[in-house]
Design a protein around this motif. Structure first.
Motif, mmCIF file in Angstrom:
data_model
loop_
_atom_site.group_PDB
_atom_site.id
_atom_site.type_symbol
_atom_site.label_atom_id
_atom_site.label_comp_id
_atom_site.label_asym_id
_atom_site.label_seq_id
_atom_site.Cartn_x
_atom_site.Cartn_y
_atom_site.Cartn_z
ATOM 1 N N ALA A 51 0.798 -1.223 0.000
ATOM 2 C CA ALA A 51 0.000 0.000 0.000
ATOM 3 C C ALA A 51 0.835 1.279 0.000
ATOM 4 O O ALA A 51 0.542 2.188 -0.796
ATOM 5 C CB ALA A 51 -0.975 -0.008 1.179
ATOM 6 N N PHE A 55 0.481 3.743 -3.141
ATOM 7 C CA PHE A 55 0.013 5.112 -2.946
ATOM 8 C C PHE A 55 0.987 6.104 -3.578
ATOM 9 O O PHE A 55 0.588 7.026 -4.292
ATOM 10 C CB PHE A 55 -0.095 5.420 -1.453
ATOM 11 C CG PHE A 55 -1.465 5.265 -0.862
ATOM 12 C CD1 PHE A 55 -2.565 5.946 -1.380
ATOM 13 C CD2 PHE A 55 -1.657 4.473 0.257
ATOM 14 C CE1 PHE A 55 -3.815 5.830 -0.815
ATOM 15 C CE2 PHE A 55 -2.913 4.355 0.840
ATOM 16 C CZ PHE A 55 -3.993 5.037 0.303
ATOM 17 N N ARG A 61 -5.742 3.915 -3.720
ATOM 18 C CA ARG A 61 -5.858 2.878 -2.687
ATOM 19 C C ARG A 61 -5.939 1.520 -3.368
ATOM 20 O O ARG A 61 -6.825 1.288 -4.194
ATOM 21 C CB ARG A 61 -7.110 3.125 -1.838
ATOM 22 C CG ARG A 61 -7.031 4.382 -0.993
ATOM 23 C CD ARG A 61 -8.359 4.766 -0.375
ATOM 24 N NE ARG A 61 -9.276 5.307 -1.379
ATOM 25 C CZ ARG A 61 -10.441 5.894 -1.080
ATOM 26 N NH1 ARG A 61 -10.834 6.000 0.180
ATOM 27 N NH2 ARG A 61 -11.214 6.351 -2.044
ATOM 28 N N CYS A 62 -5.037 0.634 -2.993
ATOM 29 C CA CYS A 62 -4.987 -0.685 -3.633
ATOM 30 C C CYS A 62 -5.722 -1.738 -2.819
ATOM 31 O O CYS A 62 -5.872 -2.873 -3.266
ATOM 32 C CB CYS A 62 -3.536 -1.126 -3.837
ATOM 33 S SG CYS A 62 -2.600 -1.368 -2.294
ATOM 34 N N TYR A 63 -6.169 -1.377 -1.629
ATOM 35 C CA TYR A 63 -6.782 -2.339 -0.714
ATOM 36 C C TYR A 63 -8.299 -2.171 -0.708
ATOM 37 O O TYR A 63 -8.849 -1.214 -1.250
ATOM 38 C CB TYR A 63 -6.236 -2.141 0.700
ATOM 39 C CG TYR A 63 -6.312 -0.708 1.173
ATOM 40 C CD1 TYR A 63 -7.507 -0.157 1.620
ATOM 41 C CD2 TYR A 63 -5.192 0.120 1.131
ATOM 42 C CE1 TYR A 63 -7.596 1.156 2.028
ATOM 43 C CE2 TYR A 63 -5.270 1.448 1.529
ATOM 44 C CZ TYR A 63 -6.471 1.964 1.985
ATOM 45 O OH TYR A 63 -6.543 3.273 2.370
ATOM 46 N N THR A 66 -9.069 -1.931 5.196
ATOM 47 C CA THR A 66 -7.950 -1.043 5.488
ATOM 48 C C THR A 66 -6.850 -1.719 6.305
ATOM 49 O O THR A 66 -5.746 -1.187 6.407
ATOM 50 C CB THR A 66 -8.426 0.204 6.244
ATOM 51 O OG1 THR A 66 -9.097 -0.212 7.452
ATOM 52 C CG2 THR A 66 -9.388 1.010 5.404
ATOM 53 N N GLU A 98 -9.436 5.725 -8.398
ATOM 54 C CA GLU A 98 -8.174 5.575 -7.672
ATOM 55 C C GLU A 98 -6.946 5.878 -8.529
ATOM 56 O O GLU A 98 -6.008 6.507 -8.062
ATOM 57 C CB GLU A 98 -8.066 4.162 -7.078
ATOM 58 C CG GLU A 98 -9.167 3.810 -6.103
ATOM 59 C CD GLU A 98 -9.206 4.725 -4.895
ATOM 60 O OE1 GLU A 98 -8.135 5.188 -4.453
ATOM 61 O OE2 GLU A 98 -10.321 4.983 -4.388
ATOM 62 N N ASP A 196 -8.237 9.465 5.957
ATOM 63 C CA ASP A 196 -8.433 8.206 6.674
ATOM 64 C C ASP A 196 -7.568 8.184 7.923
ATOM 65 O O ASP A 196 -6.366 8.469 7.863
ATOM 66 C CB ASP A 196 -8.061 7.013 5.783
ATOM 67 C CG ASP A 196 -9.049 6.802 4.646
ATOM 68 O OD1 ASP A 196 -10.261 6.945 4.886
ATOM 69 O OD2 ASP A 196 -8.597 6.505 3.523
ATOM 70 N N LYS A 241 -4.392 10.170 0.120
ATOM 71 C CA LYS A 241 -3.632 9.841 -1.090
ATOM 72 C C LYS A 241 -2.207 9.417 -0.745
ATOM 73 O O LYS A 241 -1.241 9.748 -1.432
ATOM 74 C CB LYS A 241 -3.650 11.012 -2.066
ATOM 75 C CG LYS A 241 -5.061 11.325 -2.587
ATOM 76 C CD LYS A 241 -5.064 12.335 -3.692
ATOM 77 C CE LYS A 241 -4.691 11.716 -5.022
ATOM 78 N NZ LYS A 241 -5.677 10.734 -5.501
#
Length: 393
Positions: A51, A55, A61-63, A66, A98, A196, A241
């Motif tokens: 991640a 990023f 976001r690759c997930y 979280t 994304e 986040d 981001k």
């Protein structure tokens, strides 16, 4: 230079709608830096899946959950192409939200992981492959923390928003709130600004002296649990981001207790001392010595042993922390977050913000909270720095 990639194609072969003409300049610059590293190290193909690196490279976001360090998206990079490989479930999101501007290849979810592996194998075409967790991991980390002008602009915007968010959350706290409720108020203030919370620690009253990483607790209903009586400390790491800011604030209802007043004054001075010493060329070991002496000179030598003091920040909550013998070197154009804490007999406290060491070596606080009480905390050499005081309600 802006490095455009071919527009992704829809399943029927036409150009996909709502796509940008290329990668955003901030991430095109990152991609160019990564390709230079690959060329210098003789790496033909690199797969980026973790991640923080994902990023940094894409801004996306690759997930999904979280809690995962990686997810159903990765980037396959060589000198000619950079392709986001994901699943059909994530395809629209990755293309349009994304990772806009990136070429995206999507695999059927049925048959995973083999369906994604087949796309990766096609892109690799039999060439040697490195992973972002392999021998380039340290070098990639160095690229991530060397902030570009675009990164710094994004960091300043994040810092302003997160400083205001934590102030908003802290001002909304009430006597009787549980630590979990305060955590929820903090989540709300951060989330509505697109941030986040990747770390949230809340402690009330005497627990601030007990636990340096106080994960939120429920109340007991009879006042014997985590319900707030007088003092609340909120410590956070927020991410937008990929970039992470770290900061903490303390709130007191009514007159500030004598012990809290004393230790917070000291903590702010230690924090100022450490921030002002964060100059290009200083080593992690030298900064550890600075903060150890700052505690000792003010009558709290044991505090250095009770919690780490922070370090380099960027696309992780900390890329390294200052330790005795640490050889890492402070560099301009990087961000740092120091977090001195003091545990007293009945109460504890903390002072923390994220700073930027500017290109000319100056110190800039990225995370000030507007309409918050500040004091000019003095370092041993007489220099001062504004540090967040206790908010009294």
């Amino acid at each position: 230079q802006h490095q455009g990639l071919p527009r992704p194609r829809a399943p029927d072969g036409r150009s996909a709608p709502c796509e940008m003409s290329g990668i955003a300049p901030q991430y095109a610059e990152h991609l160019a830096a990564l390709r230079k590293l690959m060329k210098d190290e003789g790496v033909e193909v690199l797969i980026v899946s973790k991640a923080p690196a994902f990023f940094w490279l894409t801004g996306g976001r690759c997930y999904v959950p979280t809690i995962e360090e990686a997810g159903p998206a990765k980037v396959v990079v060589d000198q000619e192409k950079a392709v986001v490989v994901t699943t059909a479930i994530e395809e629209h999101k990755m293309k349009n939200q994304e990772c806009p501007g990136w070429e995206v290849r999507a695999a059927p979810w049925a048959g995973l992981p083999g369906t994604m592996d087949a796309i990766v194998a096609e892109l690799v075409a039999g060439r040697p492959v490195e992973e972002d967790t392999g021998r380039l991991a340290g070098a990639i980390d160095e690229l991530m923390v060397d902030l570009t002008d675009a990164d710094i602009e994004a960091y300043r915007a994040l810092g302003k928003d997160i400083g205001d968010a934590l102030a908003e959350a802290a001002k909304s706290v009430s006597v009787g709130d549980t630590e979990y409720k305060v955590a929820g108020l903090t989540h709300l203030a951060y989330n509505k600004r697109g941030i986040d919370l990747v770390m949230i620690a809340v402690a009330h009253d005497e627990r601030i002296a007990w636990d340096r990483h106080p994960l939120a607790r429920l109340g007991s209903g009879d006042g014997a649990g985590s319900e707030l009586k007088k003092v609340c400390m909120i410590a956070t790491c927020g991410r937008r981001k990929g970039l992470v800011c770290s900061l903490s604030r303390v709130v007191c209802f009514g007159e500030v207790p004598e012990e809290l007043r004393k230790i917070h004054d000291v903590c702010m001075e230690v924090d100022a001392e450490l921030n002002l010493a964060t100059t290009p060329g200083k080593t992690a070991s030298e900064l550890y010595s600075v903060v150890a002496k700052a505690y000792a000179d003010r009558g709290f030598p044991e505090q250095i042993e009770q919690h780490h003091q922070g370090g380099l920040i960027g696309y992780k909550c900390r890329h390294w922390i200052a330790q005795p013998g640490g050889t890492q070197v402070v560099k301009a154009g990087r961000a740092y977050a120091w977090n001195p804490t003091i545990a007293g007999k009945t109460i504890g406290t903390k002072s923390e913000d994220t700073i930027l060491v500017t290109r000319d070596g100056a110190i800039e606080n990225l995370t000030p909270s507007s309409d918050w009480p500040y004091v000019e905390a003095k370092a041993a050499d007489g220099k001062t720095m504004k540090r967040p005081d206790i908010l009294v309600k």
